[in-house]
Motif scaffolding. Sequence first.
Motif, PDB file in Angstrom:
ATOM      1  N   HIS A 126      19.888 -59.952  -0.828  1.00 11.42           N
ATOM      2  CA  HIS A 126      19.546 -58.656  -0.236  1.00 11.42           C
ATOM      3  C   HIS A 126      20.721 -58.074   0.550  1.00 11.42           C
ATOM      4  O   HIS A 126      20.900 -56.859   0.595  1.00 11.42           O
ATOM      5  CB  HIS A 126      18.323 -58.792   0.680  1.00 11.42           C
ATOM      6  N   SER A 130      21.331 -54.554  -1.246  1.00 13.27           N
ATOM      7  CA  SER A 130      20.653 -53.495  -0.492  1.00 13.27           C
ATOM      8  C   SER A 130      21.595 -52.336  -0.157  1.00 13.27           C
ATOM      9  O   SER A 130      21.147 -51.261   0.233  1.00 13.27           O
ATOM     10  CB  SER A 130      20.026 -54.061   0.785  1.00 13.27           C
ATOM     11  N   LYS A 131      22.880 -52.524  -0.337  1.00 14.17           N
ATOM     12  CA  LYS A 131      23.855 -51.457  -0.105  1.00 14.17           C
ATOM     13  C   LYS A 131      23.828 -50.401  -1.207  1.00 14.17           C
ATOM     14  O   LYS A 131      24.371 -49.318  -1.034  1.00 14.17           O
ATOM     15  CB  LYS A 131      25.280 -52.034  -0.034  1.00 14.17           C
TER      16      LYS A 131
END
Length: 144
Positions: A126, A130-131
């Motif tokens: 993550h 998640s970026k």
Amino acid sequence: MRYLLDTDHLSIIQRQSGADYNNLAARMAQYPPSDFAISVITIQEQMLGCHAYINRARHPTELVKGYDIMIRLVADFQRLSILPFDAIAAQTLDRLNTQRIQLARMDARIAAIALSRSMILLTRNHRDFSKVTGLVIEDWTIGR
């Protein structure tokens, strides 16, 4: 296909042991196998790891083990649909690169494949994935 397995999730499936595997296998059992795929990037990552192991081998027993691992990888790859890094994924990767996201090269390519096909990426990573704006990620190794 709805789900793209990141290399970490595929590795857990290959080990077939532990709580992470049990959680992941239980979730995957709720869907038909045709809902899952891996990317050609995952194949590259695993084969590079196997290649490095074989190149570091100093004893014949290590060579035997390395080549056994390679045979198992090939068998594993035949069980899942493999998604190519195609022109659409390349265009998606170009867009990601213009955003200057701090993401490892292979992770960016996996993200591009998932984004270009509107798939959910199954990963424990993550922190990095998640970026990526618009990328849907889930970790199925965590118990519900």
